[in-house]
Scaffold this active site. Structure first.
Site, PDB file in Angstrom:
ATOM      1  N   LYS A  50       0.934  -0.783  -0.473  1.00  9.50           N
ATOM      2  CA  LYS A  50      -0.030   0.155  -0.273  1.00  9.50           C
ATOM      3  C   LYS A  50       0.436   1.200   0.159  1.00  9.50           C
ATOM      4  O   LYS A  50       1.951   1.406   0.188  1.00  9.50           O
ATOM      5  CB  LYS A  50      -1.254   0.358   0.823  1.00  9.50           C
ATOM      6  CG  LYS A  50       0.046  -0.130   2.618  1.00  9.50           C
ATOM      7  CD  LYS A  50      -1.174  -0.199   3.757  1.00  9.50           C
ATOM      8  CE  LYS A  50      -0.860   0.127   4.721  1.00  9.50           C
ATOM      9  NZ  LYS A  50      -1.296  -1.017   5.915  1.00  9.50           N
ATOM     10  N   TYR A 279      14.452  31.420   5.500  1.00  2.41           N
ATOM     11  CA  TYR A 279      13.221  32.638   5.556  1.00  2.41           C
ATOM     12  C   TYR A 279      12.756  32.280   7.333  1.00  2.41           C
ATOM     13  O   TYR A 279      13.129  31.540   8.228  1.00  2.41           O
ATOM     14  CB  TYR A 279      12.735  31.360   5.886  1.00  2.41           C
ATOM     15  CG  TYR A 279      11.872  31.184   4.006  1.00  2.41           C
ATOM     16  CD1 TYR A 279      11.837  32.072   2.969  1.00  2.41           C
ATOM     17  CD2 TYR A 279      11.400  30.480   3.309  1.00  2.41           C
ATOM     18  CE1 TYR A 279      10.730  32.814   2.196  1.00  2.41           C
ATOM     19  CE2 TYR A 279      10.932  30.141   1.910  1.00  2.41           C
ATOM     20  CZ  TYR A 279      10.838  31.295   1.651  1.00  2.41           C
ATOM     21  OH  TYR A 279      10.292  31.391  -0.771  1.00  2.41           O
TER      22      TYR A 279
HETATM   23  C1  LIG Z   1      -0.491  -2.273   6.582  1.00  4.74           C
HETATM   24  C2  LIG Z   1      -0.882  -3.217   7.206  1.00  4.74           C
HETATM   25  C3  LIG Z   1      -0.577  -3.869   7.268  1.00  4.74           C
HETATM   26  C4  LIG Z   1       1.544  -3.801   7.226  1.00  4.74           C
HETATM   27  O1  LIG Z   1       1.883  -3.644   8.540  1.00  4.74           O
HETATM   28  P1  LIG Z   1       3.204  -3.414   8.976  1.00  4.74           P
HETATM   29  O2  LIG Z   1       3.557  -3.143  10.492  1.00  4.74           O
HETATM   30  O3  LIG Z   1       3.867  -2.158   7.823  1.00  4.74           O
HETATM   31  O4  LIG Z   1       3.598  -5.031   8.495  1.00  4.74           O
HETATM   32  C5  LIG Z   1      -0.906  -5.463   7.753  1.00  4.74           C
HETATM   33  N1  LIG Z   1      -1.718  -5.565   8.172  1.00  4.74           N
HETATM   34  C6  LIG Z   1      -2.752  -4.892   7.839  1.00  4.74           C
HETATM   35  C7  LIG Z   1      -4.113  -4.961   7.750  1.00  4.74           C
HETATM   36  C8  LIG Z   1      -2.429  -3.185   7.439  1.00  4.74           C
HETATM   37  O5  LIG Z   1      -3.202  -2.873   7.425  1.00  4.74           O
END
Ligand SMILES: *Cc1c(COP(=O)(O)O)cnc(C)c1O
Length: 405
Positions: A50, A279
């Site tokens: 993601k 700035y």
């Molecule tokens: C983002 C997510 C993960 C991954 O989590 P990490 O801590 O980055 O390994 C696993 N399961 C779900 C449901 C998530 O939303």
């Protein structure tokens, strides 16, 4: 004087923006293999890609993960899943979180597997599946809330949803899962409580007569600490990228960060005693010094909170950020012993100890955030250069989307 060599010195790569992210696909593959080693053979690995593969470039990360031991992909939005499909990726893609019912149709059209936790979305999925010609039953996943109080059904609601899915010939219950609240704090007993809660919810589903689907609970922290890895799938995000989930959870041997960011000096600025830099004049020079202008700023994800706090690496030395971070530029102090010139490489973060830049974990600390936000926050206008075996294999940038070499 020894110069830090540019990690990538291929002519057409030089022509893209000097500020770029270097994504080491060998590191991704090594991390996936190490995660696989930490899991039972029967447990499948889901690569969570993601947020554009945590800022690394989802299609390239997905492919690297799939060839080295992952068998499913996890995303957050329909668009993220569609981007992977547009890149020709045919592996199962699971939408891990909540989506609006109106998005169900486009998700199903591109064979993205929706996670349901309530009737409304399930009904939308049923409607979408009926409006389309799918040869196989559409896989759907069921999320149970065991304490995160975010997305997920209660145990009772989950049993009813599972029964409804089982009764629909056009649907297949592809998995039942939950998500940990504090697996990155291994001393917190809450993870065990969540596992117990999950086991009870699963037993309720089974009592309703439905065959038991694959189960999963572990995120990166779970995999690294062994919590919940006795199930059928484990979901690795942050660890896939070689970044530890927290200070309390260590990576496995052989795992290393895949991402580093570098730029080049575009100007040397003589700074006299009493001059202010940037700035609001928050930095005032006490002695003569050389400033180096570096074309990265908060519009690239180099956060303004780093003003006057962070440093970069020039020629293997720390060069502190002088004054405010601007939208597109920073000025750093060239260390006295370094003979810097325009065009020299500046290591922004990552790149190992020799590069003298902050690690992702250092950046998190400097920003008052966590490592996730550092890597995810890298904006699209920073081109991603993918390397394998020290060679550039692809470049992805917002202008020339996904140019393969
Ligand atoms: C983002 C997510 C993960 C991954 O989590 P990490 O801590 O980055 O390994 C696993 N399961 C779900 C449901 C998530 O939303």
């Amino acid at each position: 004087m020894a110069r830090v060599r540019t990690p990538v010195a291929i002519p057409d790569v030089r022509r893209i923006r000097a500020t770029r992210a270097i994504v080491n696909l060998d590191a991704i593959e090594a991390n996936v293999r190490a995660l696989r080693t930490a899991l039972p053979n029967t447990c499948k690995l889901m690569a969570v890609v993601k947020a554009d593969g945590y800022g690394h470039g989802a299609p390239w990360i997905a492919r690297a993960a799939l060839i080295s031991g992952a068998s499913l992909l996890g995303v957050a939005t329909v668009w993220e899943g569609q981007t992977l499909r547009a890149h020709g990726i045919s592996a199962p893609i699971v939408l891990l979180g909540s989506i609006d019912a109106a998005e169900a149709e486009s998700a199903c059209q591109t064979a993205l597997e929706i996670t349901v936790a309530d009737e409304t979305l399930l009904v939308a999925v049923q409607r979408a599946v009926r409006s389309q010609a799918h040869k196989e039953p559409m896989p759907v996943h069921l999320k149970i809330d065991t304490g995160l109080r975010r997305y997920g059904a209660t145990a009772e609601a989950a049993a009813a949803l599972a029964a409804k899915i089982a009764a629909d010939p056009l649907l297949r219950l592809a998995s039942v899962f939950t998500h940990f609240a504090s697996a990155d704090e291994p001393s917190d007993p809450f993870t065990r409580e969540q596992l117990k809660e999950f086991q009870q919810a699963v037993a309720t589903i089974r009592a309703d007569g439905a065959p038991l689907p694959p189960l999963h609970t572990a995120n990166s922290a779970g995999i690294l600490t062994g919590m919940g890895t006795h199930y059928d799938i484990a979901r690795a995000g942050i660890a896939l990228y070689g970044v530890p989930p927290s200070v309390d959870v260590a990576l496995k041997p052989g795992m290393r960060p895949a991402l580093s960011v570098e730029s080049r000096i575009t100007r040397i600025i003589p700074v006299a005693p009493g001059d202010t830099v940037g700035y609001n004049r928050t930095f005032r020079a006490a002695a003569p010094m050389r400033g180096a202008l570096v074309p990265i700023g908060y519009a690239d994800g180099y956060r303004r909170a780093l003003s006057g706090r962070a440093w970069v690496g020039i020629d293997g030395r720390r060069a502190p950020v002088l004054g405010r971070v601007s939208m597109d530029q920073i000025v750093v102090e060239v260390p006295g012993e370094v003979e810097a010139t325009v065009g020299d490489v500046v290591q922004i973060f990552g790149g190992g100890e020799a590069a003298a830049a902050p690690s992702v974990v250092d950046m998190a600390e400097l920003m008052g955030s966590n490592a996730y936000e550092v890597i995810v926050g890298l904006r699209a206008r920073v081109p991603r250069v993918f390397i394998r075996n020290g060679e550039v294999v692809a470049v992805s940038d917002a202008i020339r989307i996904g140019v393969e070499k």
